[in-house]
Design a protein around this motif. Sequence first.
Motif, PDB file in Angstrom:
ATOM      1  N   VAL A  88       0.836  -1.206   0.000  1.00 47.24           N
ATOM      2  CA  VAL A  88       0.000   0.000   0.000  1.00 47.24           C
ATOM      3  C   VAL A  88       0.871   1.257   0.000  1.00 47.24           C
ATOM      4  N   THR A  89       1.921   1.255   0.811  1.00 51.12           N
ATOM      5  CA  THR A  89       2.825   2.405   0.861  1.00 51.12           C
ATOM      6  C   THR A  89       3.458   2.672  -0.501  1.00 51.12           C
ATOM      7  N   HIS A  90       3.924   1.623  -1.136  1.00 54.84           N
ATOM      8  CA  HIS A  90       4.575   1.767  -2.444  1.00 54.84           C
ATOM      9  C   HIS A  90       3.580   2.252  -3.495  1.00 54.84           C
ATOM     10  N   MET A  91       2.386   1.681  -3.482  1.00 60.76           N
ATOM     11  CA  MET A  91       1.368   2.075  -4.460  1.00 60.76           C
ATOM     12  C   MET A  91       0.968   3.529  -4.302  1.00 60.76           C
ATOM     13  N   LEU A  92       0.773   3.976  -3.075  1.00 60.62           N
ATOM     14  CA  LEU A  92       0.372   5.366  -2.857  1.00 60.62           C
ATOM     15  C   LEU A  92       1.449   6.337  -3.327  1.00 60.62           C
ATOM     16  N   SER A  93       2.695   5.963  -3.115  1.00 62.99           N
ATOM     17  CA  SER A  93       3.796   6.804  -3.600  1.00 62.99           C
ATOM     18  C   SER A  93       3.755   6.907  -5.123  1.00 62.99           C
ATOM     19  N   LEU A  94       3.522   5.788  -5.791  1.00 62.88           N
ATOM     20  CA  LEU A  94       3.456   5.782  -7.255  1.00 62.88           C
ATOM     21  C   LEU A  94       2.237   6.548  -7.763  1.00 62.88           C
ATOM     22  N   ILE A  95       1.106   6.383  -7.084  1.00 65.85           N
ATOM     23  CA  ILE A  95      -0.130   7.068  -7.478  1.00 65.85           C
ATOM     24  C   ILE A  95       0.025   8.584  -7.330  1.00 65.85           C
ATOM     25  N   GLU A  96       0.622   9.014  -6.240  1.00 67.19           N
ATOM     26  CA  GLU A  96       0.813  10.448  -6.018  1.00 67.19           C
ATOM     27  C   GLU A  96       1.755  11.047  -7.057  1.00 67.19           C
ATOM     28  N   ARG A  97       2.797  10.304  -7.388  1.00 68.20           N
ATOM     29  CA  ARG A  97       3.738  10.779  -8.401  1.00 68.20           C
ATOM     30  C   ARG A  97       3.055  10.876  -9.771  1.00 68.20           C
ATOM     31  N   ALA A  98       2.261   9.860 -10.112  1.00 66.60           N
ATOM     32  CA  ALA A  98       1.563   9.861 -11.399  1.00 66.60           C
ATOM     33  C   ALA A  98       0.487  10.936 -11.457  1.00 66.60           C
ATOM     34  N   THR A  99      -0.123  11.225 -10.318  1.00 69.56           N
ATOM     35  CA  THR A  99      -1.123  12.299 -10.267  1.00 69.56           C
ATOM     36  C   THR A  99      -0.468  13.641 -10.563  1.00 69.56           C
ATOM     37  N   THR A 100       0.692  13.865  -9.972  1.00 69.02           N
ATOM     38  CA  THR A 100       1.427  15.116 -10.189  1.00 69.02           C
ATOM     39  C   THR A 100       1.812  15.301 -11.653  1.00 69.02           C
ATOM     40  N   SER A 101       2.154  14.193 -12.313  1.00 68.42           N
ATOM     41  CA  SER A 101       2.570  14.272 -13.722  1.00 68.42           C
ATOM     42  C   SER A 101       1.417  14.021 -14.694  1.00 68.42           C
ATOM     43  N   SER A 102       0.193  13.968 -14.159  1.00 69.47           N
ATOM     44  CA  SER A 102      -1.022  13.795 -14.981  1.00 69.47           C
ATOM     45  C   SER A 102      -0.981  12.537 -15.843  1.00 69.47           C
ATOM     46  N   GLU A 103      -0.580  11.419 -15.246  1.00 70.29           N
ATOM     47  CA  GLU A 103      -0.521  10.138 -15.949  1.00 70.29           C
ATOM     48  C   GLU A 103      -1.640   9.217 -15.459  1.00 70.29           C
ATOM     49  N   PRO A 104      -2.160   8.349 -16.338  1.00 70.68           N
ATOM     50  CA  PRO A 104      -3.170   7.375 -15.917  1.00 70.68           C
ATOM     51  C   PRO A 104      -2.509   6.142 -15.287  1.00 70.68           C
ATOM     52  N   LEU A 105      -2.653   5.999 -13.996  1.00 73.87           N
ATOM     53  CA  LEU A 105      -2.088   4.852 -13.275  1.00 73.87           C
ATOM     54  C   LEU A 105      -3.162   4.271 -12.364  1.00 73.87           C
ATOM     55  N   GLN A 106      -3.306   2.959 -12.423  1.00 72.48           N
ATOM     56  CA  GLN A 106      -4.362   2.288 -11.663  1.00 72.48           C
ATOM     57  C   GLN A 106      -3.846   0.981 -11.068  1.00 72.48           C
ATOM     58  N   PHE A 107      -4.223   0.733  -9.816  1.00 74.27           N
ATOM     59  CA  PHE A 107      -3.971  -0.548  -9.172  1.00 74.27           C
ATOM     60  C   PHE A 107      -5.303  -1.114  -8.694  1.00 74.27           C
ATOM     61  N   ILE A 108      -5.589  -2.339  -9.088  1.00 79.49           N
ATOM     62  CA  ILE A 108      -6.766  -3.042  -8.592  1.00 79.49           C
ATOM     63  C   ILE A 108      -6.263  -4.101  -7.616  1.00 79.49           C
ATOM     64  N   ILE A 109      -6.586  -3.909  -6.352  1.00 85.20           N
ATOM     65  CA  ILE A 109      -6.023  -4.697  -5.261  1.00 85.20           C
ATOM     66  C   ILE A 109      -7.064  -5.687  -4.755  1.00 85.20           C
ATOM     67  N   ILE A 110      -6.688  -6.952  -4.692  1.00 85.77           N
ATOM     68  CA  ILE A 110      -7.612  -8.011  -4.283  1.00 85.77           C
ATOM     69  C   ILE A 110      -7.026  -8.718  -3.063  1.00 85.77           C
ATOM     70  N   ILE A 111      -7.663  -8.504  -1.912  1.00 82.99           N
ATOM     71  CA  ILE A 111      -7.187  -9.079  -0.658  1.00 82.99           C
ATOM     72  C   ILE A 111      -8.384  -9.547   0.172  1.00 82.99           C
ATOM     73  N   PRO A 112      -8.146 -10.376   1.194  1.00 85.45           N
ATOM     74  CA  PRO A 112      -9.256 -10.771   2.068  1.00 85.45           C
ATOM     75  C   PRO A 112      -9.870  -9.563   2.759  1.00 85.45           C
ATOM     76  N   CYS A 113     -11.152  -9.640   2.991  1.00 90.88           N
ATOM     77  CA  CYS A 113     -11.858  -8.548   3.661  1.00 90.88           C
ATOM     78  C   CYS A 113     -11.680  -8.708   5.172  1.00 90.88           C
ATOM     79  N   TRP A 114     -10.455  -8.459   5.605  1.00 90.35           N
ATOM     80  CA  TRP A 114     -10.105  -8.562   7.018  1.00 90.35           C
ATOM     81  C   TRP A 114     -10.173  -7.171   7.637  1.00 90.35           C
ATOM     82  N   LYS A 115     -11.259  -6.884   8.308  1.00 89.70           N
ATOM     83  CA  LYS A 115     -11.499  -5.536   8.835  1.00 89.70           C
ATOM     84  C   LYS A 115     -10.458  -5.090   9.853  1.00 89.70           C
TER      85      LYS A 115
END
Length: 208
Positions: free
Chosen positions: A73-100
Amino acid sequence: LNGECFDILLKHFGVRMECFASPLNSRYRNFCSAYWDTDSLFGSQGSFFQFFPKRGSFEANPPFVGHVMQKMVTHMLSLIERATTSSEPLQFIIIIPCWKNDLAHQRLESRCGPHMRHHLVIPQRSHGYTEGAQWSKADSRFRISTCDTSVFFLQTPKAATKWTITSEKLNDLKRSFRSKHRKGGNEKEGNSDSGDSDGSDGSGDSND
């Protein structure tokens, strides 16, 4: 995940690469894995945590280990924030157990700000998965899930426009999760297309 899930992720959301896989269970041509030195011959781009894509759409079904999911999650958020700043389309679809009670799940659910576009919950009773060691299963490689599954969509603004999330697409994805477990190993699974990704990513085998 079963093949139909990957088909829908490719068709509706442009996913062409797995962040956590191995040569034995990867669905797409390119993937990230823990052992680049041996897996690179089969399409591995190395560890996800050493993968820095600027754009693209990626699926992540990581090992269900707390510190690994937190690091993801930490790595993905860093990449997403960087891509947002540079106006790039970046997407992660994360599939994990629904462990609240899991910290990574809690972080994705409530502390990702505008980057978290949607959280889809697949009820335990209505879906299954493919064994990570599917190649060694003589009876059936499909298993019924033991808990609800969470599907999180992390997107930059450009990605949200490029890969829009609609109820029709989500319903298709939800249906694709249905368990294909059959007694006696009598099972069917669709084939997915392969494709090149916009970048590379990966560390660790998934539970796909």
